[in-house]
Design a protein around this motif. Structure first.
Motif, PDB file in Angstrom:
ATOM      1  N   ASP A   1       0.835  -1.119   0.185  1.00  0.00           N
ATOM      2  CA  ASP A   1      -0.015   0.179  -0.029  1.00  0.00           C
ATOM      3  C   ASP A   1       0.837   1.237   0.109  1.00  0.00           C
ATOM      4  OD1 ASP A   1      -1.816   1.839   0.464  1.00  0.00           O
ATOM      5  OD2 ASP A   1      -2.825   0.989   2.147  1.00  0.00           O
ATOM      6  N   VAL A   2       1.132   1.594  -1.296  1.00  0.00           N
ATOM      7  CA  VAL A   2       2.188   2.521  -1.312  1.00  0.00           C
ATOM      8  C   VAL A   2       1.886   4.106  -0.608  1.00  0.00           C
ATOM      9  CG1 VAL A   2       3.708   4.024  -2.994  1.00  0.00           C
ATOM     10  CG2 VAL A   2       3.299   1.680  -3.448  1.00  0.00           C
ATOM     11  N   VAL A   3       0.456   4.545  -0.760  1.00  0.00           N
ATOM     12  CA  VAL A   3       0.380   5.852  -0.251  1.00  0.00           C
ATOM     13  C   VAL A   3      -0.425   5.788   1.055  1.00  0.00           C
ATOM     14  CG1 VAL A   3      -0.279   6.831  -2.456  1.00  0.00           C
ATOM     15  CG2 VAL A   3      -1.998   5.488  -1.455  1.00  0.00           C
ATOM     16  N   TRP A   4       0.182   4.761   1.993  1.00  0.00           N
ATOM     17  CA  TRP A   4      -0.042   4.908   3.358  1.00  0.00           C
ATOM     18  C   TRP A   4       0.999   4.353   4.300  1.00  0.00           C
ATOM     19  CZ3 TRP A   4      -4.205   6.148   5.860  1.00  0.00           C
ATOM     20  CH2 TRP A   4      -4.269   5.675   7.116  1.00  0.00           C
ATOM     21  N   LEU A   5       1.366   5.353   5.157  1.00  0.00           N
ATOM     22  CA  LEU A   5       2.663   5.388   5.924  1.00  0.00           C
ATOM     23  C   LEU A   5       2.269   4.332   7.327  1.00  0.00           C
ATOM     24  CD1 LEU A   5       3.599   9.066   6.297  1.00  0.00           C
ATOM     25  CD2 LEU A   5       4.376   7.357   4.759  1.00  0.00           C
ATOM     26  N   ARG A   6       2.314   3.018   7.099  1.00  0.00           N
ATOM     27  CA  ARG A   6       2.084   1.938   8.126  1.00  0.00           C
ATOM     28  C   ARG A   6       2.936   2.173   9.401  1.00  0.00           C
ATOM     29  NH1 ARG A   6      -0.197  -2.796   9.001  1.00  0.00           N
ATOM     30  NH2 ARG A   6       0.866  -4.552   9.700  1.00  0.00           N
ATOM     31  N   ALA A   7       4.108   2.598   9.213  1.00  0.00           N
ATOM     32  CA  ALA A   7       4.993   2.496  10.496  1.00  0.00           C
ATOM     33  C   ALA A   7       4.352   3.826  11.269  1.00  0.00           C
ATOM     34  CB  ALA A   7       6.497   2.735  10.267  1.00  0.00           C
ATOM     35  N   ALA A   8       4.089   4.739  10.583  1.00  0.00           N
ATOM     36  CA  ALA A   8       3.488   6.025  11.271  1.00  0.00           C
ATOM     37  C   ALA A   8       2.373   5.693  11.753  1.00  0.00           C
ATOM     38  CB  ALA A   8       3.254   7.134  10.135  1.00  0.00           C
ATOM     39  N   GLU A   9       1.337   4.832  11.241  1.00  0.00           N
ATOM     40  CA  GLU A   9       0.159   4.537  11.886  1.00  0.00           C
ATOM     41  C   GLU A   9       0.415   3.752  13.012  1.00  0.00           C
ATOM     42  OE1 GLU A   9      -2.012   1.451   9.583  1.00  0.00           O
ATOM     43  OE2 GLU A   9      -3.630   1.761  10.818  1.00  0.00           O
ATOM     44  N   GLN A  10       1.245   2.731  13.065  1.00  0.00           N
ATOM     45  CA  GLN A  10       1.634   1.796  14.264  1.00  0.00           C
ATOM     46  C   GLN A  10       2.114   2.402  15.263  1.00  0.00           C
ATOM     47  OE1 GLN A  10       3.915  -1.377  12.234  1.00  0.00           O
ATOM     48  NE2 GLN A  10       2.418  -2.495  11.918  1.00  0.00           N
ATOM     49  N   SER A  11       3.036   3.173  15.019  1.00  0.00           N
ATOM     50  CA  SER A  11       3.670   4.136  16.328  1.00  0.00           C
ATOM     51  C   SER A  11       3.024   4.925  16.935  1.00  0.00           C
ATOM     52  CB  SER A  11       5.000   4.743  15.881  1.00  0.00           C
ATOM     53  OG  SER A  11       4.800   5.567  15.288  1.00  0.00           O
ATOM     54  N   ALA A  12       2.093   5.710  16.063  1.00  0.00           N
ATOM     55  CA  ALA A  12       1.109   6.635  16.626  1.00  0.00           C
ATOM     56  C   ALA A  12       0.130   5.836  17.544  1.00  0.00           C
ATOM     57  CB  ALA A  12       0.103   7.422  15.536  1.00  0.00           C
TER      58      ALA A  12
ATOM     59  N   LYS B   1      -0.876   4.049  24.793  1.00  0.00           N
ATOM     60  CA  LYS B   1       0.004   4.259  26.145  1.00  0.00           C
ATOM     61  C   LYS B   1      -0.265   5.248  26.886  1.00  0.00           C
ATOM     62  CE  LYS B   1       3.330   2.063  28.590  1.00  0.00           C
ATOM     63  NZ  LYS B   1       2.777   2.987  29.811  1.00  0.00           N
ATOM     64  N   ALA B   2      -0.441   6.329  26.150  1.00  0.00           N
ATOM     65  CA  ALA B   2      -1.026   7.519  27.145  1.00  0.00           C
ATOM     66  C   ALA B   2      -2.271   7.606  27.374  1.00  0.00           C
ATOM     67  CB  ALA B   2      -0.613   8.744  26.106  1.00  0.00           C
ATOM     68  N   GLY B   3      -3.139   6.705  26.951  1.00  0.00           N
ATOM     69  CA  GLY B   3      -4.380   6.890  27.144  1.00  0.00           C
ATOM     70  C   GLY B   3      -5.392   8.165  26.528  1.00  0.00           C
ATOM     71  N   VAL B   4      -4.868   8.539  25.557  1.00  0.00           N
ATOM     72  CA  VAL B   4      -5.238   9.670  24.636  1.00  0.00           C
ATOM     73  C   VAL B   4      -5.804   9.143  23.217  1.00  0.00           C
ATOM     74  CG1 VAL B   4      -4.713  11.806  23.548  1.00  0.00           C
ATOM     75  CG2 VAL B   4      -3.611  11.269  25.942  1.00  0.00           C
ATOM     76  N   SER B   5      -6.922   9.915  22.880  1.00  0.00           N
ATOM     77  CA  SER B   5      -7.296   9.781  21.439  1.00  0.00           C
ATOM     78  C   SER B   5      -6.862  10.677  20.454  1.00  0.00           C
ATOM     79  CB  SER B   5      -8.834   9.395  21.506  1.00  0.00           C
ATOM     80  OG  SER B   5      -9.467  10.907  21.641  1.00  0.00           O
ATOM     81  N   PRO B   6      -6.919  10.876  19.136  1.00  0.00           N
ATOM     82  CA  PRO B   6      -6.594  11.967  18.346  1.00  0.00           C
ATOM     83  C   PRO B   6      -7.350  13.222  18.958  1.00  0.00           C
ATOM     84  CG  PRO B   6      -6.478   9.804  17.039  1.00  0.00           C
ATOM     85  CD  PRO B   6      -6.842   9.614  18.413  1.00  0.00           C
ATOM     86  N   ASP B   7      -8.638  13.096  19.080  1.00  0.00           N
ATOM     87  CA  ASP B   7      -9.423  14.018  19.661  1.00  0.00           C
ATOM     88  C   ASP B   7      -9.096  14.918  20.975  1.00  0.00           C
ATOM     89  OD1 ASP B   7     -11.290  13.524  17.582  1.00  0.00           O
ATOM     90  OD2 ASP B   7     -12.660  12.453  18.877  1.00  0.00           O
ATOM     91  N   GLY B   8      -8.120  14.271  21.579  1.00  0.00           N
ATOM     92  CA  GLY B   8      -7.694  14.918  22.914  1.00  0.00           C
ATOM     93  C   GLY B   8      -6.236  15.585  22.645  1.00  0.00           C
TER      94      GLY B   8
ATOM     95  N   ALA C   1       0.633  15.535   4.670  1.00  0.00           N
ATOM     96  CA  ALA C   1      -1.000  14.755   4.501  1.00  0.00           C
ATOM     97  C   ALA C   1      -0.791  13.423   4.976  1.00  0.00           C
ATOM     98  CB  ALA C   1      -1.052  14.956   3.060  1.00  0.00           C
ATOM     99  N   LEU C   2       0.071  12.523   4.633  1.00  0.00           N
ATOM    100  CA  LEU C   2      -0.037  11.171   4.908  1.00  0.00           C
ATOM    101  C   LEU C   2       0.358  11.153   6.420  1.00  0.00           C
ATOM    102  CD1 LEU C   2       2.145   9.906   2.128  1.00  0.00           C
ATOM    103  CD2 LEU C   2      -0.050   9.360   2.469  1.00  0.00           C
ATOM    104  N   SER C   3       1.020  11.906   7.054  1.00  0.00           N
ATOM    105  CA  SER C   3       1.150  11.811   8.623  1.00  0.00           C
ATOM    106  C   SER C   3      -0.251  12.111   9.179  1.00  0.00           C
ATOM    107  CB  SER C   3       2.182  12.851   8.998  1.00  0.00           C
ATOM    108  OG  SER C   3       3.369  12.512   8.620  1.00  0.00           O
ATOM    109  N   LEU C   4      -0.981  13.004   8.697  1.00  0.00           N
ATOM    110  CA  LEU C   4      -2.211  13.469   9.393  1.00  0.00           C
ATOM    111  C   LEU C   4      -3.171  12.148   9.270  1.00  0.00           C
ATOM    112  CD1 LEU C   4      -2.665  16.990   8.193  1.00  0.00           C
ATOM    113  CD2 LEU C   4      -2.520  16.240  10.584  1.00  0.00           C
ATOM    114  N   GLU C   5      -3.166  11.502   8.243  1.00  0.00           N
ATOM    115  CA  GLU C   5      -4.034  10.225   8.017  1.00  0.00           C
ATOM    116  C   GLU C   5      -3.523   9.299   8.815  1.00  0.00           C
ATOM    117  OE1 GLU C   5      -4.052   9.283   3.759  1.00  0.00           O
ATOM    118  OE2 GLU C   5      -4.332  11.560   3.266  1.00  0.00           O
ATOM    119  N   ALA C   6      -2.271   9.025   8.937  1.00  0.00           N
ATOM    120  CA  ALA C   6      -1.749   7.742   9.500  1.00  0.00           C
ATOM    121  C   ALA C   6      -1.927   8.030  11.209  1.00  0.00           C
ATOM    122  CB  ALA C   6      -0.185   7.635   9.361  1.00  0.00           C
ATOM    123  N   ALA C   7      -1.859   9.236  11.537  1.00  0.00           N
ATOM    124  CA  ALA C   7      -2.024   9.657  13.020  1.00  0.00           C
ATOM    125  C   ALA C   7      -3.164   9.417  13.588  1.00  0.00           C
ATOM    126  CB  ALA C   7      -1.270  10.688  13.270  1.00  0.00           C
ATOM    127  N   GLY C   8      -4.408   9.386  12.575  1.00  0.00           N
ATOM    128  CA  GLY C   8      -5.682   9.600  12.873  1.00  0.00           C
ATOM    129  C   GLY C   8      -6.692  10.787  13.010  1.00  0.00           C
TER     130      GLY C   8
END
Lengths: 135, 383
Positions: free
Chosen positions: B250-261, B267-274, B289-296
């Motif tokens: 999946d070339v247009v998706w940052l999988r590691a960025a998604e996983q680490s986020a 771990k922090a008990g935080v959602s992207p909304d927080g 653009a891709l980081s914003l998507e990967a991090a939720g």
């Protein structure tokens, strides 16, 4: 420079030799010994046809050392007919004529030359598929 | 054990012709030691990518510790391309969490200007697959261009759709005295910039400069006795992906960025909304653009929209690049990840000056190596 390094890549550079996975059958290029799909060992060699289509492309103006004299040049992600993507330069085409989905085929070309006394490195590039061009 | 930041320091980012790599590192360390009011450091983790290639200098752990007057302590280099800084901080956090190191210092340092021109472009391209990408003349900007072109193709976008990222970064950088570029960028000037690797122009690509930043961490318990506002590292995670774009299903998706986020936020008990602000890795507009998507923060294929509707601005839903980001503050490759954390800490302490995001309590930082082969995410918060 780096004679042994280029020598050991000759099967890939000149013939697009990759691997096939015994377990899931997926074709791998570059060869990587552990299957990208199922993580099983993948040591069986497989020679690709060299046919594919352009998946994405860019024309590079700010070139790295070793490529200054050929800039601007076009590098593409080519989707091979057997599945994998490969990164390679496009050749025998004007950059403005390249488009995503364009059929291409592998050819052997000079990748770089390190000065008049240095080594000349050959390898795969891709050009517009001749059959398509004729038809 | 919870880990908190007790000291931060940074140099300005620019072409610092008069300053050597050891001095750069020292200036950031000195500022962090001053900030923490301590010289009691047990370990140093140096984030760096190119000292061996550009300055003919490896062995930075010992060099930096010695030059900082901290001879004898544990000190090593951590390398993960332009995620080296974030990765160095991760090692500092792990060291403190292990209980074996009381106080650890992470310093990111990059000296870009010990070389110039095509050799630098080649050295930076060493973040890519040397045998199968760089050997074919691909550069870091070229790889970003392959990604951007495909993303534009799949979602039917134009180059102009990415303008908002650079306009926002430059607007914020204008308020940061340490930023490499303090000029504002007009949206209508964005297209038609000088081409680096079509479609990536100088207005998409972050400028590389010299710089160093440092962060000192210790247990939260000790931190509460040492400094008025300890910034907690509530989540910390590294994930990896293939170096080469051509190896991604999946070339247009940052999988590691998604996983680490995901791991760091969980771990922090935080959602992207927080999250109140997000220092992301805007080495190129497509990476923002891709980081914003990967991090939720955006659906797949819609990260670019946040740059169009004001959401990423200082008063928007998710402010990014609040001190200019890589694009305007500048990108000292192996130091960038530590700059992000220094800036996020300043925001949470309420010490961000003209760049302040009002009421910021939770910050996310994400540092990428190459095209996201490494992704380091940290969640910072204050009570």
């Amino acid at each position: 420079m780096e004679v042994s390094r280029n020598w050991r890549l000759q099967e890939q550079r000149y013939k697009l030799v990759g691997e096939t996975c015994d377990s899931c059958g997926v074709k791998l290029f570059p060869p990587r010994d552990v299957c990208l799909e199922c993580e099983a060992p993948a040591y069986e060699l497989f020679t690709f046809t060299g046919l594919g289509e352009v998946f994405s492309y860019t024309t590079i103006y700010d070139a790295p050392a070793g490529f200054e004299n050929t800039a601007p040049y076009t590098v593409a992600l080519v989707k091979l007919a057997e599945g994998p993507l490969v990164t390679a330069q496009l050749t025998d085409i004007d950059q403005e004529d390249v488009h995503i989905g364009m059929p291409v085929e592998m050819v052997t070309r000079k990748l770089r030359a390190d000065g008049p006394e240095g080594m000349i490195v050959y390898g795969y590039k891709f050009r517009p598929s001749v059959e398509t061009a004729v038809a | 054990m919870n880990v908190s930041i007790i000291g931060i320091g940074q140099t300005e980012v620019k072409e610092l012709w008069d300053t050597s790599i050891r001095h750069l590192a020292w200036y950031a360390i000195e500022a962090a030691l001053d900030d923490a009011h301590t010289t009691d450091i047990d370990a140093i983790y140096v984030g760096n990518m190119l000292a061996g290639a550009l300055s003919k200098q490896n062995h930075l752990g010992a060099l930096v510790a010695d030059f900082a007057g901290l001879r004898g302590i544990e000190a090593v280099t951590v390398e993960a391309a332009d995620a080296s800084g974030g990765a160095a901080l991760r090692q500092a956090v792990l060291a403190v969490k292990s209980g074996l190191v009381k106080t650890a210092l992470a310093v990111g340092v990059e000296k870009m200007t010990d070389a110039t021109g095509a050799p630098v472009t080649a050295a930076v391209a060493s973040a890519l697959d040397a045998d199968y990408e760089a050997a074919h003349g691909l550069t870091m900007a070229g790889a970003a261009a392959l990604l951007m072109r495909r993303y534009m193709h799949e979602y039917g976008l134009d180059v102009a759709d990415f303008a908002g990222f650079s306009v926002n970064a430059h607007a914020n950088g204008a308020d940061n005295p340490l930023a490499m570029f303090r000029n504002r960028l007009k949206a209508e000037r964005f297209t038609g910039g000088p081409l680096v690797a079509d479609p990536v122009t100088l207005f998409d690509a972050a400028p590389m400069g010299d710089g160093a930043a440092a962060v000192i961490v210790t247990s939260h318990e000790r931190a509460m006795d040492m400094v008025p506002v300890p910034v907690q590292i509530a989540g910390s995670a590294i994930a990896t992906d293939t170096l080469a774009l051509h190896d991604r299903k999946d070339v247009v998706w940052l999988r590691a960025a998604e996983q680490s986020a995901k791991r760091a936020l969980e771990k922090a008990g935080v959602s992207p909304d927080g999250v109140d602000l997000f220092e992301l890795h805007d080495s190129f507009t497509i990476m923002a653009a891709l980081s914003l998507e990967a991090a939720g923060f955006a659906e797949r294929g819609r990260g670019w929209e946040l740059a169009k509707n004001g959401a990423i601005g200082r008063n928007g839903r998710i402010p990014i690049s609040t001190f200019g980001g890589l694009k305007a503050r500048g990108n000292p490759l192996g130091a960038t990840g530590v700059y992000q954390v220094v800036e996020a800490a300043r925001q949470l302490r309420g010490e961000a000056g003209d760049c302040q995001v009002d009421g910021a309590k939770v910050a996310l930082t994400q540092n990428l190596g190459g095209m996201g082969g490494t992704a380091v995410t940290h969640v910072l918060k204050v009570e």
